[in-house]
Design an enzyme around this catalytic site. Structure first.
Site: not given
Ligand SMILES: *[C@@H]1O[C@H](CO)[C@@H](O)[C@H](O)[C@H]1NC(C)=O
Ligand SMILES: *[C@@H]1O[C@H](CO)[C@@H](O)[C@H](O)[C@H]1NC(C)=O
Ligand SMILES: *[C@@H]1O[C@H](CO)[C@@H](O)[C@H](O)[C@H]1NC(C)=O
Ligand SMILES: *[C@@H]1O[C@H](CO)[C@@H](O)[C@H](O)[C@H]1NC(C)=O
Ligand SMILES: *[C@@H]1O[C@H](CO)[C@@H](O)[C@H](O)[C@H]1NC(C)=O
Length: 877
Positions: A169, A225, A534
């Site tokens: 992310d 995010h 997400s």
């Molecule tokens: C987890 O998955 C969601 C949706 O697929 C995404 O938006 C989010 O950034 C992800 N979080 C991580 C910590 O990877």
């Protein structure tokens, strides 16, 4: 399609597809068995090379010998993968001279140590809506009662201890008190890496370092995010009681996004492999492309499947394009082994309220940034010119009477931050923005110097009326109150609709993704509400962590089994404001119910069924196996629980123009079961044959019917009901048209359209007058051929575009309205079979032919192809 929309062709300049939303035809055309054409957003000059051998040094050996041979190709290694799952490198070929570049690429392809070459693609940052920001004083309300996570915590004393969840992310603010306050072994975020650095955009060179901290800052436009997702999975703060799904789980963050922009897929592959090597139990992935094909030639989809087959749960958001109708689930959630997650609306949200003198009700507001410093006091109407819709948009338009007071300003015309900054220049100490259309407003206004809140249109008008009557003072209740959400427990309208293009069952499951309160980086005031699949994916990732923890040290079940168990016991959602069950192509198996998933002992496999379409009877009958792993004999009865059908088109009214969002209808399939009730002793299995009779709707309508095979427990005290969702299409997908009427078409740089009788003159000395092909697909196509023909003889000379495989459908609005491709005047000749290089078209008259394979069509059957031929294209060199 409506012909009037032709006037909205996006501008194309200088012979390249500028707009980022189009599938860019590859800068380099080459046809070679080892060249694996990607279908979208390729980065010119960048490639992933996979090696045939398994030597760890393949990359070094390749680079040394190639660089010696081809000094001027400008080869630079970007990522080195060296992994059991993928032995390869990614490279830049910096030399932009077309012939040198193409020759170098051909030389790479001809090497025996090279297995395949793929163009690198970019993957967009996941879109989420930041609904509001709060301070840590907001009540912490993750909706754990909806999913039984509260009972897993309290009754099973299971908070995910010992489970390691990996996240790819935007980085994480691990200094946040709810995320452990540090990085490393003794903290919550125990591992991770920053593969890209703050300034990375997806197109420039990543600057990796070993710290995945997100400290982009409030002015960076970063969304926070990754921090939000991390909080949903495993956040915990004693002082506020904020509790994630698996608050005792450990996190790893592999940062793949800079402060803004997208990511290239070679970086994602590297991050997936790093997370796997770090030993994660669950990977949560939020990358998506709105392309519903499960079949792809992409390396990352293959890596996702390999990781899942090694026993790591790969949980991927379905996508946020539900408003665009069917076939909007995105890759890589469409990968067969990925657990694709839809979003359900939360049941409540934290709403803050204020009292205003002269108004007899509490006004609900959203904190548009940190409202902790919002001082109670007098409100002044900010705009001097009266309600003109452009309030506060110019520096002089704010009344100086706001000085030292709170300015009330209407939404509209310019960004919120402009209005606020203009109010600040006039001396305002706070701003209230009210909506300019009916309904509440949840504006986000980071990066300004005064606190801002937003309110509904009705309350804004009430404040205006009160101001006319006298002085108005507002008093904020910043603690907020919990308000119910009207469409709680229904599928979020943004959540992408299935199925996959091949009619694979997608999405598979649902988590809570509408109005989710979680952690934000401290520079975004620490907490806030976001919406998106997400948010739903990490909710499910945390739930899988709880399941894995319940199994203890010696893991027993495969990830496929665990996914099925989640599907067996999920909660079936209804269509908003009705008693009708929503379609499995919207909700998958439904909302996770974690307590039942962990504690119930009966299991059904498979846990989802696609009856496919009606072109073959091969899929009409399927078998499910119900197994009792408990210690008591169970008795079950099977019924068909009908869901609403999804109508993708209104054939009578508009042909095959997709309905966006897809409409609901009541058509229902009949199911016949080989047994309707049965007893199941401990350790025993029962196979049930299920045969479908699709609804007798007009096959031209191609509706997606669906429902749940409901296995009802006769002794609810001993065991719960289970369900197996199913869907199918009443009609033959290969009878659907691919091209929308009026398409393909040819335009020039000025958007002028060229009909079959108009000659397009292309002077290759002036690249701005290149012919641009514009395509609009009503349905996905597995393969589109773009051939150059001699105009007179109709002889096929070669391909003028390559890479159009597994293409997703277009939408009626937004950024996938069309695909467009400017022609550079070259083509890959048809006559040479092995590795032909593109050559320039000599002076003459040509035409383009697009030939598209229909959905689920047989490439060998001529009738399964649809073609279109252009008018004359005269080339001058
Ligand atoms: C987890 O998955 C969601 C949706 O697929 C995404 O938006 C989010 O950034 C992800 N979080 C991580 C910590 O990877
Ligand atoms: C957190 O929960 C505990 C126990 O339920 C309660 O006593 C405490 O007041 C809560 N704290 C906050 C800040 O809500
Ligand atoms: C549906 O049928 C087509 C052939 O008509 C096949 O290619 C496709 O894989 C099938 N899909 C599923 C999910 O079985
Ligand atoms: C819900 O249904 C009721 C009764 O059919 C209707 O009056 C109401 O307007 C509906 N609400 C919404 C938000 O659609
Ligand atoms: C190049 O083509 C464009 C578009 O047809 C035209 O407007 C422009 O004048 C041409 N430029 C030259 C130098 O001929």
């Amino acid at each position: 399609m409506k012909k009037s929309s032709l006037s909205t062709f996006p501008i194309v300049v200088a012979g390249v597809c500028l707009a980022v939303f189009v599938i860019t035809a590859e800068a380099v055309k080459i046809s070679h068995p080892k060249y694996i054409k990607g279908s979208s957003n390729t980065i010119p000059g960048r490639y992933i090379i996979s090696f045939s051998g398994a030597q760890p040094d393949s990359g070094t050996i390749f680079t040394q010998s190639f660089t010696k041979q081809f000094k001027d190709a400008g080869l630079k290694v970007k990522e080195n993968f060296k992994h059991d799952f993928f032995n390869g490198i990614s490279v830049d070929l910096d030399n932009t001279d077309n012939s040198i570049h193409t020759a170098a690429l051909k030389a790479i392809l001809d090497r025996s140590d090279v297995k395949a070459v793929y163009p690198v693609r970019t993957i967009a940052r996941p879109k989420v809506t930041l609904e509001s920001q709060g301070s840590s004083k907001t009540p912490s309300v993750l909706p754990h009662a909806m999913t039984q996570v509260d009972r897993v915590h309290s009754e099973l004393k299971n908070k995910g201890k010992g489970i390691f969840v990996g996240v790819l992310d935007t980085g994480v603010d691990y200094l946040h008190p709810a995320l452990g306050g540090g990085f490393g072994k003794s903290f919550k975020v125990i591992k991770g890496y920053d593969l890209v650095g703050d300034a990375y955009t997806g197109f420039n060179t990543p600057k990796p370092d070993n710290d995945p901290l997100d400290d982009c800052g409030a002015d960076s436009e970063a969304s926070g995010h990754g921090t939000h997702v991390s909080g949903i999975i495993a956040g915990y703060d004693k002082s506020t009681n904020f509790t994630g799904v698996a608050p005792e789980a450990k996190l790893g963050m592999w940062r793949v996004f800079g402060c803004k922009g997208s990511v290239s897929n070679d970086v994602v592959i590297k991050a997936l492999l790093m997370a796997y090597d770090a030993g994660v139990d669950v990977i949560n992935l939020s990358l998506g492309e709105t392309n519903s094909w499960s079949t792809t030639t992409d390396v990352e989809a293959s890596v996702v499947n390999k990781i899942a087959r090694k026993g790591v749960s790969v949980v991927v958001s379905a996508g946020n394009s539900g408003a665009k109708g069917i076939y909007t689930v995105g890759q890589p959630s469409t990968s067969v082994d990925a657990f694709s997650v839809a979003s359900v609306e939360n049941s409540y949200y934290v709403s803050k309220d204020l009292k205003a003198t002269g108004i007899d009700h509490d006004i609900l507001y959203t904190a548009s940034n940190d409202d902790s410093k919002f001082a109670n006091g007098e409100v002044v109407y900010g705009d001097m010119s009266g309600a003109n819709g452009a309030e506060g948009c110019t520096s002089g338009s704010i009344d100086s009477a706001v000085s030292g007071k709170i300015a009330l300003i209407q939404r509209g015309t310019c960004p919120f931050s402009d209005k606020v900054n203009n109010a600040v220049s006039a001396g305002a100490i706070g701003v209230i923005i009210y909506n300019n259309v009916a309904g509440a407003l949840t504006a986000s206004v980071p990066g300004v110097t005064v606190p801002v809140i937003s309110i509904s249109n009705a309350d804004g008008k009430a404040l205006l009326a009160a101001l006319k009557a006298g002085t108005v003072k507002v008093t904020l209740n910043k603690k907020g109150s919990i308000q119910p959400i009207e469409n709680a427990n229904t599928i979020s309208t943004f959540s992408s609709t299935g199925s996959s293009s091949e009619l694979n069952f997608k999405p598979n499951i649902a988590g809570i993704g509408g109005n989710v309160y979680s952690t934000l980086p401290r520079y975004l005031d620490s907490y806030g509400v976001m919406s998106g699949t997400s948010m739903a994916a990490p909710y499910v990732a945390g739930s899988v962590a709880l399941y894995l923890n319940s199994e203890g040290k010696n893991k027993k079940q495969s990830i496929a089994y665990i996914n099925e168990q989640f599907q067996n016991y999920a909660y079936t959602t209804k269509v908003f404001n009705t008693t009708k069950v929503d379609s499995p192509i919207r909700q998958g198996a439904g909302l996770v119910q974690v307590y039942d998933t962990i504690t119930q002992k009966t299991h059904i496999s498979p846990a989802q069924i696609s009856f496919n379409d009606t072109s073959t009877s091969k899929y009409k009958t399927q078998i499910i196996t119900i197994t009792n792993y408990g210690i008591e004999t169970m008795q079950y009865e099977i019924v068909n629980e009908i869901a609403i059908s999804v109508s993708p088109y209104n054939v009578k009214a508009s042909g095959y123009t997709p309905i966006e969002p897809a409409a609901n209808s009541d058509a229902a399939a009949k199911l016949r079961f080989s047994k309707k009730s049965f007893k199941l002793a401990p350790g025993k299995s029962q196979k049930i044959k299920v045969t479908v009779t699709p609804p007798k709707t007009d096959p031209k309508d191609h509706i997606f019917y669906g429902g749940f095979i409901h296995v009802k427990s006769k002794q609810p005290s001993k065991g719960k009901d289970l369900k197996v969702p199913y869907f199918g299409v009443a009609g033959k997908q290969k009878e659907l048209p691919i091209f929308d009427s009026g398409f393909p078409t040819i335009i020039d740089a000025k958007n002028k359209e060229y009909g079959k009788d108009d000659t397009f003159t292309f002077d290759r000395s002036n690249s701005t007058n290149a012919p641009i092909s514009v395509l609009r697909l009503l349905t996905p196509s597995p393969q589109i051929k773009a051939e150059l023909l001699d105009y007179k003889t109709s002889k096929v000379l070669g391909q003028f575009l390559t890479g159009l495989d597994y293409v997703g459908r277009n939408f009626l609005t937004g950024d996938k309205l069309y695909y467009q491709f400017a022609w550079d005047g070259t083509y890959v000749p048809a006559s040479i079979s092995q590795a032909p290089l593109p050559i320039a078209a000599i002076d003459g008259i040509y035409k383009f032919r697009f030939t598209a394979l229909k959905l689920l069509g047989n490439p060998k059957n001529k009738n399964d192809w649809e073609f279109w031929t252009s008018g004359p294209i005269a080339v001058k060199n």
